[in-house]
Every structure is written in structure tokens, then in C-alpha cells.
Scaffold this active site. Structure first.
Site, PDB file in Angstrom:
ATOM      1  N   ASP A 181       0.620  -1.214  -0.025  1.00  0.00           N
ATOM      2  CA  ASP A 181       0.007  -0.172  -0.018  1.00  0.00           C
ATOM      3  C   ASP A 181       0.745   1.254  -0.062  1.00  0.00           C
ATOM      4  O   ASP A 181       2.103   1.068   0.260  1.00  0.00           O
ATOM      5  CB  ASP A 181      -0.920  -0.030   1.371  1.00  0.00           C
ATOM      6  CG  ASP A 181      -2.168   0.888   0.883  1.00  0.00           C
ATOM      7  OD1 ASP A 181      -3.361   0.197   0.458  1.00  0.00           O
ATOM      8  OD2 ASP A 181      -2.357   2.051   1.038  1.00  0.00           O
TER       9      ASP A 181
ATOM     10  N   GLU B   1     -18.653  -6.758   1.623  1.00  0.00           N
ATOM     11  CA  GLU B   1     -18.077  -6.333   3.008  1.00  0.00           C
ATOM     12  C   GLU B   1     -19.147  -6.902   3.806  1.00  0.00           C
ATOM     13  O   GLU B   1     -20.230  -7.104   3.686  1.00  0.00           O
ATOM     14  CB  GLU B   1     -18.274  -4.767   2.945  1.00  0.00           C
ATOM     15  CG  GLU B   1     -16.740  -4.319   1.991  1.00  0.00           C
ATOM     16  CD  GLU B   1     -17.120  -2.630   2.055  1.00  0.00           C
ATOM     17  OE1 GLU B   1     -17.805  -2.057   3.037  1.00  0.00           O
ATOM     18  OE2 GLU B   1     -16.449  -2.347   1.226  1.00  0.00           O
TER      19      GLU B   1
ATOM     20  N   CYS C 284     -19.539   0.450  -3.695  1.00  0.00           N
ATOM     21  CA  CYS C 284     -19.752  -0.088  -5.118  1.00  0.00           C
ATOM     22  C   CYS C 284     -20.958   0.142  -6.141  1.00  0.00           C
ATOM     23  O   CYS C 284     -20.663   1.037  -7.150  1.00  0.00           O
ATOM     24  CB  CYS C 284     -19.557  -1.811  -4.799  1.00  0.00           C
ATOM     25  SG  CYS C 284     -18.159  -2.296  -4.471  1.00  0.00           S
TER      26      CYS C 284
END
Ligand code: NAD
Length: 438
Positions: free
Chosen positions: A30, A155, A263
Site C-alpha cells: 500500500d 463487505e 460499489c
């Protein structure tokens, strides 16, 4: 197999940890130093049930590591996944691909030997071609096969979804990528999860089409709920009666305050834009976007109605802020629009969420955060269930009644039944069910 996962957010971290659990050697990369430092200390930067355990056990086994050094991780990898964000681009709603291309450039400069580069981020159709071009322009000597492998995890249930997916979609143009991709997912293949090989463009479109279809299904039942309220029908029974038809299915037919999250909102808009650009407008998807957008604020009107049309000076307690339970993700959560509308109407707002308050705080000004349902209910004129966390499914209404100034419950997730709430002296409003007080 050696895997580099570029981006260690909701998708990258879960995917990386699960791939390590399959026995692969995974390095999660990351660019956020704070995120990598937290992961190295064993702290999870996101809330996802079961994630901490699977990360810890695989890190201990030496199969999962974290780094800021993208080049080192990529050079050592056989397969490199891109799992960076693709948010809505400001202004036009197209997917912002700057993180994807940024990652592609860095990968191009670092690859060593033949490498499969896999786009797991949700990207518009044709992005694989562009990623390939970006890599070749940056490093003409890079020997890569660029693959599309969209992620379908949810999720809140992400680990189970990753490990037992309904299907794995792999879009490729270069046959050399087929075997390494089959190897990456071999443990799932053995579990008989269907591995669907398609062209790269088809794979990219499958992801958007699936999300847009699910968003449309939710929006459909939400509009049916509005009609139910007008004609005295019960949307939960309508949904059950519809869903038992195998061609329809029972999932994604829960009426509520509109879809949110990281999303559906951005992906429906991006798909509609892509379709317009190609001269094949998706009018159903465009309408879904518009209907859902209006719905969030419209839910605040239920609160107004339940309080006699006026919320000025009243105290409203909000239960649940995240876009759904079992996540801390606040992106596009309906609570944000509902709370804004209540504040615009002059209400004082208090809120509680089991996991989302840290992410919610910077997004919600002039909201008082409490320690639990009973804490925020004290002196409140109405309690609004916005997210159906399990912790809100068995509230003590006798206690709430004693604490609240006026006993009013607006249940935007249809968690309760009117009869049981009325028994405790509450006024009750919900979504798409008859006999409401709202
Ligand atoms: P996220 O914002 O949680 O994580 C993205 C991470 O990538 C961040 O930590 C960021 O710092 C990092 N990053 C960005 N550029 C980088 C670079 N060049 N090098 C290293 N790290 C970099 O995003 P997310 O929710 O995990 O979503 C990622 C993608 O997956 C998106 O395209 C999304 O649409 C898609 N997706 C998300 C979900 C979901 O439920 N969240 C499900 C399916 C697909």
C-alpha cells in the site's frame, strides 16, 4: 506461487489474506505508510469479521507480509494483482482510473521476467487494453500478460465470499496467463467453484452488469414498497411471494432506504456513462441511479411525518450509520443524506453505530455520537433504525420508552413488527407495510 497485491484496502487485504491462506506467498503493498505500519503491528485498518485472525495466522506462518516497497514486491512476484480504488471521477461520474494507471506504471518499471498483471479493481470495459498500453509505454521490455479478474466479495461477509465464491471470472487475451490464474485459484477450483474464462472485455463488463442488476433489483422492490404504502399491501410478503419464484430469487428484495456503499452507487453511474459513450444507453440503469438518489433524502420525510410534519428543535436518534451491517464503511451510506435532510429541517441529531463511528465522524458535522442505543435515546423525540445491525434487533422498548421524550420508532429496515412496538406505546413507521402511524 508468489503474489503481490497492490492496494491493501477492503478488497486487497481480504484477497491477499485469503490467497495466503490457500498456501500462496503474498506481499500486500500500500502507499499509505500508516496502513502498512498498522498491519505490521497486527492492527486491522478496516473492520471485517474474521479478517484479523486470518491475517495474523498467515503472517505468523510467513506467507503474508506487508510493505511500502511496490518495486520489490512486484519484482519477486509471478502474479501481481491491482486492487486499488476506482472512485467516481469528480464532475462526470466516470470511474477515476488514475490509481489504476499509477499502479500500472509502477508495476511496469519493476517487473522482472514474465509476470501476470491482474486487474481486480472494478474498471470500465476496455481498461485492460489501456493498462497493457500504459505498461508497454512505460517499459517496452516488460513481459506481461494483463488479465481481468473482478472481485465479487461483499463487505461484512468478505472472507466467506472470497473462499466460497459463486464463480470466479477471469478475462484474458494472452493464453500464457491461463495456467498461472488457474494455479492461483486451484484450491477453489477443487471446491468446485466455477472458473469462468472469458475475453478481457467480457470479464470487465460482467462485473458492472452484475452490480447494476443487483442495484436495479433493490430499487425495484423499493418502488414496490412505495406503492404498497399507498394501496395497503405488505412489501415483505410481496417480496417473499416474488422471491420464491426460482427465476427471481429471494435475495436483494429487502425494501429499505436505498442502496449505498463503495460499489453500487459509483458502479451504476460509471456503467451508465460507458453505455452513453458507446451510443447504447442503459436507460434502466440510469433510472435506477436517479430513483435511488432521491430515495435517501425521501426517507427523512418519514421522520418528519412521524413527528407531525416538523422536526425543528426536535432530537432525533439514529441507530446505524454504515451502509450495511458488519462493516465500518461509510462510503455513500444512506445515513449521510438522511441526517443532512434532518439537520436541514432544524433537528438535533444523535447517532450510534457499532463499528462505523470513527469513519463517520469526519463526514458528519453537528452530530452528537453516543455510546449505545440507550445513550442516544435519552431525551430523544424519535429513534430511527437506518442500518440493521444485529445489536438493534432485540431492543428493550420498555427501557427506551422511559428514556425517550416521545416514543416514536422509524424502522427503515423493517426489523420489527408494528404490533410488538405498539404494545410498548410506540408510534411506529416502517417501509412498505400497512397500518403505519407515520
Ligand atoms: P480501498 O479504498 O479500501 O483500498 C484501496 C487501497 O489502495 C488504499 O489503501 C490505497 O492507499 C491503495 N493504493 C492506491 N494506489 C496505490 C498504489 N499505487 N500503490 C499501492 N497502494 C495503492 O478500496 P476497496 O474498497 O478495496 O476497492 C478496491 C477496488 O475493488 C475498487 O475498484 C472497488 O470498486 C472494487 N471492489 C470493492 C468491493 C468492496 O466491497 N469494497 C467489492 C468488489 C470490488
Amino acid at each position: 506461487m508468489k503474489i503481490a497485491m497492490i492496494g491493501s484496502g477492503y478488497v486487497g487485504l481480504v484477497s491477499g489474506a485469503c490467497l495466503a491462506d490457500f498456501g500462496h506467498e503474498v506481499t500486500c503493498v500500500d502507499k499509505s505508510a500508516a496502513r502498512i505500519a498498522a498491519l505490521e503491528r497486527g492492527e486491522m485498518p478496516i473492520y471485517e469479521p474474521g479478517l484479523a485472525d486470518i491475517v495474523a495466522s498467515n503472517a505468523r506462518a510467513g506467507r503474508l507480509s506487508f510493505t511500502l516497497d511496490l518495486a520489490g514486491a512486484v519484482a519477486a512476484a509471478d502474479v501481481v494483482f491491482i486492487a486499488v480504488g476506482t472512485p467516481s471521477r469528480r464532475g462526470d461520474g466516470h470511474a477515476d482510473l488514475s490509481y489504476v494507471h499509477g499502479a500500472a506504471r509502477e508495476i511496469a518499471a519493476a517487473v522482472d521476467g514474465f509476470t501476470v498483471v491482474v486487474t481486480k479493481s472494478t474498471v470500465p470495459v476496455g481498461t485492460g487494453d489501456e493498462v497493457e498500453r500504459t505498461i508497454r509505454e512505460t517499459n517496452p521490455l516488460a513481459d506481461v500478460a494483463v488479465v481481468s479478474n473482478p472481485e465479487f466479495l461483499r463487505e461484512g461477509a468478505a472472507i466467506a465470499d472470497f473462499k466460497r465464491p459463486d464463480r470466479i471470472v477471469i478475462g484474458l487475451e494472452d493464453e500464457r496467463a491461463r495456467e498461472p490464474m488457474a494455479e492461483v485459484y486451484r484450491p477453489l477450483f477443487l471446491n468446485q467453484s466455477p472458473l469462468l474464462f472469458t475475453s478481457r472485455r467480457t470479464s470487465e463488463l460482467i462485473k458492472y452488469a452484475a452490480n447494476a442488476f443487483l442495484a436495479t433489483k433493490i430499487t425495484f422492490i423499493n418502488e414496490i414498497a412505495d406503492l404498497c404504502e399507498k394501496v395497503g399491501a405488505n412489501v415483505q410478503e410481496v417480496a417473499r411471494g416474488m422471491g420464491l419464484d426460482n427465476r427471481i430469487g429471494t435475495k436483494f428484495l429487502n425494501a429499505g432506504p436505498g442502496f449505498g456503499g463503495s460499489c453500487f452507487p459509483k458502479d451504476t453511474v460509471a456503467l451508465a456513462k460507458t453505455a452513453q459513450d458507446h451510443g447504447a444507453p442503459l436507460r434502466l440503469v440510469e433510472t435506477t441511479v436517479a430513483v435511488n438518489e432521491q430515495r435517501k433524502r425521501a426517507m427523512a420525510r418519514k421522520v418528519f411525518q412521524a413527528l407531525g410534519g416538523e422536526v425543528r428543535g426536535r432530537t432525533i436518534a439514529i441507530l446505524g450509520l454504515t451502509f450495511k451491517p458488519n462493516t465500518d464503511d461509510m462510503r455513500e451510506a444512506p445515513s449521510l443524506a438522511i441526517i443532512q435532510a434532518l439537520k436541514d429541517g432544524g433537528a438535533r441529531v444523535r447517532a450510534y453505530d457499532p463499528e462505523g463511528m470513527e469513519q463517520a465522524r469526519p463526514l458528519l458535522e453537528d452530530v452528537t455520537f453516543g455510546a449505545g442505543p440507550y445513550d442516544i435515546a435519552e431525551g430523544a423525540d424519535a429513534l430511527v433504525i437506518v442500518t440493521e445491525w444485529d445489536a438493534f434487533r432485540a431492543l428493550d422498548f420498555a427501557r427506551l420508552r422511559r428514556l425517550m421524550t416521545t416514543p416514536v420508532l422509524i424502522d427503515l429496515r423493517n426489523v420489527y413488527r408494528r404490533e410488538e412496538i405498539a404494545r410498548h406505546g410506540f408510534r411506529y413507521a416502517s417501509v412498505g407495510r400497512p397500518g403505519e402511524d407515520g
